[in-house]
Write a protein that holds these residues in place. Structure first.
Motif, short mmCIF file in Angstrom:
data_model
loop_
_atom_site.label_atom_id
_atom_site.label_comp_id
_atom_site.label_asym_id
_atom_site.label_seq_id
_atom_site.Cartn_x
_atom_site.Cartn_y
_atom_site.Cartn_z
N LYS A 1 0.83 -1.21 0.00
CA LYS A 1 0.00 0.00 0.00
C LYS A 1 0.86 1.26 0.00
CE LYS A 1 -3.79 -2.39 2.32
NZ LYS A 1 -4.70 -2.45 3.50
N THR A 2 1.91 1.22 -0.84
CA THR A 2 2.87 2.32 -0.93
C THR A 2 2.65 3.08 -2.24
OG1 THR A 2 4.50 1.02 0.29
CG2 THR A 2 5.32 2.91 -0.94
N ALA A 3 2.54 4.39 -2.15
CA ALA A 3 2.41 5.23 -3.33
C ALA A 3 3.76 5.36 -4.03
CB ALA A 3 1.89 6.62 -2.94
N ALA A 4 3.73 5.68 -5.32
CA ALA A 4 4.98 5.77 -6.07
C ALA A 4 4.82 6.70 -7.27
CB ALA A 4 5.42 4.39 -6.56
N ILE A 5 5.95 7.28 -7.67
CA ILE A 5 6.05 8.01 -8.93
C ILE A 5 7.13 7.32 -9.75
CG2 ILE A 5 6.58 10.19 -10.07
CD1 ILE A 5 5.74 11.64 -7.54
N LEU A 6 6.78 6.94 -10.97
CA LEU A 6 7.73 6.33 -11.91
C LEU A 6 8.07 7.35 -12.99
CD1 LEU A 6 9.19 3.87 -13.26
CD2 LEU A 6 7.04 3.48 -14.49
N VAL A 7 9.34 7.67 -13.11
CA VAL A 7 9.84 8.48 -14.22
C VAL A 7 10.45 7.52 -15.24
CG1 VAL A 7 11.81 9.92 -14.83
CG2 VAL A 7 10.18 10.72 -13.13
N THR A 8 10.03 7.63 -16.49
CA THR A 8 10.49 6.70 -17.51
C THR A 8 10.43 7.34 -18.89
OG1 THR A 8 10.08 4.51 -18.52
CG2 THR A 8 8.17 5.71 -17.72
N HIS A 9 11.23 6.78 -19.82
CA HIS A 9 11.11 7.15 -21.23
C HIS A 9 10.07 6.29 -21.95
CE1 HIS A 9 15.34 8.70 -20.66
NE2 HIS A 9 14.83 9.66 -21.39
N THR A 10 9.66 5.19 -21.30
CA THR A 10 8.95 4.13 -22.00
C THR A 10 7.49 4.06 -21.60
OG1 THR A 10 11.02 2.87 -21.98
CG2 THR A 10 9.02 1.67 -22.55
N GLN A 11 6.61 4.32 -22.56
CA GLN A 11 5.18 4.30 -22.27
C GLN A 11 4.72 2.92 -21.81
OE1 GLN A 11 2.66 6.07 -25.26
NE2 GLN A 11 0.88 4.91 -24.61
N ARG A 12 5.28 1.87 -22.38
CA ARG A 12 4.85 0.52 -22.01
C ARG A 12 5.10 0.23 -20.53
NH1 ARG A 12 1.00 -3.01 -22.34
NH2 ARG A 12 1.68 -5.18 -22.24
N GLU A 13 6.25 0.67 -20.00
CA GLU A 13 6.53 0.49 -18.57
C GLU A 13 5.49 1.21 -17.72
OE1 GLU A 13 10.50 1.85 -18.02
OE2 GLU A 13 11.39 0.21 -19.16
N ALA A 14 5.12 2.42 -18.15
CA ALA A 14 4.11 3.18 -17.41
C ALA A 14 2.76 2.49 -17.46
CB ALA A 14 4.01 4.59 -17.97
N GLU A 15 2.41 1.94 -18.61
CA GLU A 15 1.13 1.23 -18.75
C GLU A 15 1.07 0.03 -17.82
OE1 GLU A 15 0.28 2.14 -23.51
OE2 GLU A 15 1.18 0.25 -22.87
N LEU A 16 2.19 -0.69 -17.69
CA LEU A 16 2.21 -1.91 -16.89
C LEU A 16 2.27 -1.65 -15.39
CD1 LEU A 16 4.69 -3.99 -19.07
CD2 LEU A 16 2.24 -4.42 -18.80
N MET A 17 2.93 -0.57 -15.00
CA MET A 17 3.20 -0.35 -13.58
C MET A 17 2.26 0.63 -12.92
SD MET A 17 6.88 0.58 -11.88
CE MET A 17 7.02 1.31 -10.24
N CYS A 18 1.72 1.57 -13.68
CA CYS A 18 1.06 2.73 -13.06
C CYS A 18 -0.47 2.67 -13.14
CB CYS A 18 1.54 4.02 -13.74
SG CYS A 18 3.32 4.25 -13.61
N ASP A 19 -1.10 3.41 -12.23
CA ASP A 19 -2.55 3.59 -12.27
C ASP A 19 -2.93 4.65 -13.30
OD1 ASP A 19 -3.08 1.80 -10.06
OD2 ASP A 19 -2.26 3.34 -8.76
N ARG A 20 -2.07 5.64 -13.48
CA ARG A 20 -2.26 6.67 -14.51
C ARG A 20 -0.89 7.22 -14.86
NH1 ARG A 20 -3.01 12.18 -11.67
NH2 ARG A 20 -2.85 11.66 -9.47
N TYR A 21 -0.79 7.79 -16.06
CA TYR A 21 0.49 8.34 -16.50
C TYR A 21 0.24 9.47 -17.50
CZ TYR A 21 -0.06 5.65 -20.82
OH TYR A 21 -0.53 5.14 -22.01
N ALA A 22 1.29 10.28 -17.69
CA ALA A 22 1.22 11.38 -18.65
C ALA A 22 2.62 11.84 -18.97
CB ALA A 22 0.40 12.55 -18.09
N GLY A 23 2.80 12.47 -20.15
CA GLY A 23 4.02 13.19 -20.42
C GLY A 23 4.10 14.40 -19.52
N LEU A 24 5.30 14.89 -19.29
CA LEU A 24 5.46 16.00 -18.34
C LEU A 24 4.61 17.20 -18.74
CD1 LEU A 24 6.97 16.78 -15.76
CD2 LEU A 24 8.70 17.85 -17.20
N GLU A 25 4.57 17.53 -20.02
CA GLU A 25 3.75 18.66 -20.45
C GLU A 25 2.26 18.39 -20.24
OE1 GLU A 25 4.77 21.68 -21.27
OE2 GLU A 25 6.77 20.94 -20.78
N ASP A 26 1.85 17.14 -20.37
CA ASP A 26 0.46 16.79 -20.14
C ASP A 26 0.09 16.85 -18.66
OD1 ASP A 26 -0.32 16.28 -22.81
OD2 ASP A 26 0.73 14.37 -22.74
#
Length: 220
Positions: free
Chosen positions: A184-209
């Motif tokens: 039950k630990t919150a996290a922020i993932l910084v990545t170049h790879t959209q696929r990693e964000a899709e697999l690991m995160c509840d939501r994601y966006a580019g920095l400008e978004d």
């Protein structure tokens, strides 16, 4: 849980982040994408306390981490961090690496916490090995266990899979998501790879978004 309000970070009189806002709920995993130099890692460093703000405020669990009037030292923030190269101590065993931040526990409590995390990351019986004796994926799981050991409210991941091949990185993204959700630990993932964000995160966006509050919700 985490509230970032109108922050500005300046390097050499140039704003790297400006009027940046982000809210994260307890236990939520959020991904931020973008090319090198866009400010992703600067954001993590500001949250962790490695850089100071020019403007704005960062609060965690209703406690102020930093603003124009206060600055909480990194070691008191209750924030864990996992880096690109995992940054394990080569002279310490797996157990020693995991226990590194558990200075407030007595010997028995420390050993119990290490054993609990070795089980969590499925490396039981490997506590006496050294980092060079582990695979890349095992090293990253140890780095996660070390970050989880003090029971932080938030863990920051700075491109943790960049040195791994695609198949392993995607496997670990799923695995680490499961571990974070178990704890039950919150996290922020910084990545170049959209696929990693899709697999690991509840939501994601580019920095400008993120500035535009234009998030993509995942089905993870």
């Amino acid at each position: 849980m985490l509230k970032i309000s109108d922050i500005q970070v300046v390097y050499n009189q140039t704003p790297i982040l400006d009027q940046f806002n982000l809210d994260i709920e307890a236990g939520e995993i959020v991904g931020i994408l973008g090319p090198s130099g866009c400010g992703k890692s600067t954001l993590l460093r500001a949250i962790a306390g490695f850089v100071e703000l020019a403007k704005g405020e960062i609060c965690l669990n209703n406690a102020c981490l930093c603003n124009c009037k206060c600055f909480m030292p990194p070691e008191k923030r209750g924030v864990g961090m996992v880096f690109q190269d995992n940054s394990l101590f080569p002279h310490l065993t797996v157990a020693g690496n995991i226990a590194f931040g558990l200075t407030k526990l007595n010997k028995t409590e420390r050993q119990n916490r290490v054993n609990e995390l070795l089980t969590l990351i499925r490396l039981e019986g490997m506590g006496n090995r050294y980092p060079h004796e582990l695979s890349g994926g095992q090293q990253q799981r140890v780095a996660l266990a070390r970050a989880l050991a003090p029971k932080p409210s938030l863990i920051l991941f700075d491109e943790p899979f960049s040195s791994l091949d695609k198949a392993l990185s995607e496997h670990l993204a799923v695995e680490i998501r499961q571990l974070l959700k178990q704890q039950k630990t919150a996290a922020i993932l910084v990545t170049h790879t959209q696929r990693e964000a899709e697999l690991m995160c509840d939501r994601y966006a580019g920095l400008e978004d993120v500035y535009a509050n234009n998030w993509i919700e995942t089905a993870a």
